[in-house]
Design a protein around this motif. Structure first.
Motif, short mmCIF file in Angstrom:
data_model
loop_
_atom_site.label_atom_id
_atom_site.label_comp_id
_atom_site.label_asym_id
_atom_site.label_seq_id
_atom_site.Cartn_x
_atom_site.Cartn_y
_atom_site.Cartn_z
N PHE A 1 13.80 -17.32 6.79
CA PHE A 1 14.72 -16.24 6.44
C PHE A 1 15.03 -16.54 5.08
CE2 PHE A 1 17.36 -13.14 7.19
CZ PHE A 1 18.97 -13.68 7.38
N SER A 2 14.91 -17.68 4.48
CA SER A 2 15.29 -18.13 3.14
C SER A 2 14.65 -17.25 1.99
CB SER A 2 15.14 -19.39 2.59
OG SER A 2 13.91 -19.78 2.78
N SER A 3 13.67 -16.67 2.51
CA SER A 3 12.74 -15.84 1.22
C SER A 3 13.27 -14.33 1.41
CB SER A 3 11.22 -16.02 1.56
OG SER A 3 10.73 -15.58 2.85
N TYR A 4 14.10 -13.92 2.35
CA TYR A 4 14.29 -12.75 2.17
C TYR A 4 15.90 -12.31 1.71
CZ TYR A 4 10.69 -11.87 5.69
OH TYR A 4 9.36 -11.56 6.50
N THR A 5 15.71 -11.04 1.04
CA THR A 5 17.04 -10.55 0.89
C THR A 5 17.72 -9.97 1.89
OG1 THR A 5 16.33 -10.52 -1.68
CG2 THR A 5 18.10 -8.69 -0.58
N VAL A 6 18.96 -10.01 1.99
CA VAL A 6 19.85 -9.49 3.15
C VAL A 6 20.82 -8.59 2.53
CG1 VAL A 6 21.19 -10.18 5.30
CG2 VAL A 6 19.17 -11.51 4.70
N GLY A 7 21.05 -7.55 3.40
CA GLY A 7 22.10 -6.46 3.18
C GLY A 7 22.88 -6.08 4.29
N TRP A 8 24.18 -5.82 3.88
CA TRP A 8 25.12 -5.02 5.08
C TRP A 8 25.24 -3.77 4.75
CZ3 TRP A 8 26.43 -7.11 9.82
CH2 TRP A 8 26.16 -8.59 9.79
N PHE A 9 25.10 -3.04 5.82
CA PHE A 9 25.20 -1.63 5.70
C PHE A 9 26.29 -1.07 6.80
CE2 PHE A 9 22.07 0.14 2.63
CZ PHE A 9 21.52 -1.20 2.53
N ARG A 10 27.23 -0.07 6.85
CA ARG A 10 27.84 0.33 7.65
C ARG A 10 27.64 1.87 7.83
NH1 ARG A 10 33.79 -0.46 4.89
NH2 ARG A 10 33.75 0.99 3.64
N GLN A 11 27.98 2.45 9.10
CA GLN A 11 28.07 3.93 9.33
C GLN A 11 28.93 4.35 10.27
OE1 GLN A 11 24.14 4.89 11.00
NE2 GLN A 11 24.65 7.31 10.08
N VAL B 1 30.15 1.25 12.65
CA VAL B 1 28.93 0.25 13.01
C VAL B 1 28.51 -0.61 11.98
CG1 VAL B 1 26.89 0.05 14.26
CG2 VAL B 1 28.66 1.67 15.00
N TYR B 2 28.55 -1.82 11.80
CA TYR B 2 27.93 -2.55 10.67
C TYR B 2 26.60 -2.82 10.91
CZ TYR B 2 32.42 -2.48 8.22
OH TYR B 2 33.38 -1.95 7.50
N TYR B 3 25.69 -2.84 10.17
CA TYR B 3 24.10 -3.45 10.45
C TYR B 3 23.80 -4.46 9.37
CZ TYR B 3 24.08 1.02 13.08
OH TYR B 3 24.20 2.17 14.04
#
Length: 124
Positions: free
Chosen positions: A29-39, A93-95
């Motif tokens: 997981f450490s090699s990934y950029t992670v984002g949060w989105f919402r709808q 809803v948060y993704y």
């Protein structure tokens, strides 16, 4: 492949706090950029925050800046979204989403992996 599972959503009163978690499995997981989105209902999915791999950079959208923070704990394969001083308009809803690369990405089309989402409801 990366599998993402969000948790921590629920019902909170305006002014309260929640912490969302995004737990990953499948790859480093450490090699990934992670984002949060919402709808929200009848609205487009919108960017909330992102954190680069190794946590070196973070971006928070203006509407939640000063209230939300994003952090990662790579040993736990988890990224957190701390939400404070919540408002009714934060209901959605948060993704969480992930992608390879060391940059910061704010478009839904830039992410290849998505969780199923967790509902957040802020009551007045």
């Amino acid at each position: 492949q990366v599998q993402l599972v969000e948790s921590g959503g629920g019902l909170v009163q305006a002014g309260g706090s929640l912490r969302l978690s995004c737990e990953a499995s499948g790859r480093t997981f450490s090699s990934y950029t992670v984002g949060w989105f919402r709808q929200a209902p009848e609205k487009e999915r919108e960017f909330v925050a992102a954190i680069s791999w190794q946590g070196g950079r973070t971006v928070i959208t203006d509407s939640v800046k000063g209230r939300f923070t994003i952090a990662r704990h790579d040993a736990k394969n988890t990224v957190y979204l701390q939400m404070n001083t919540m408002k009714t308009e934060d209901s959605a809803v948060y993704y969480c989403a992930a992608r390879g690369g060391s940059g910061i990405y704010a478009r839904t089309t830039e992410y290849g992996y998505w969780g199923q989402g967790t509902q957040v409801t802020v009551s007045s």
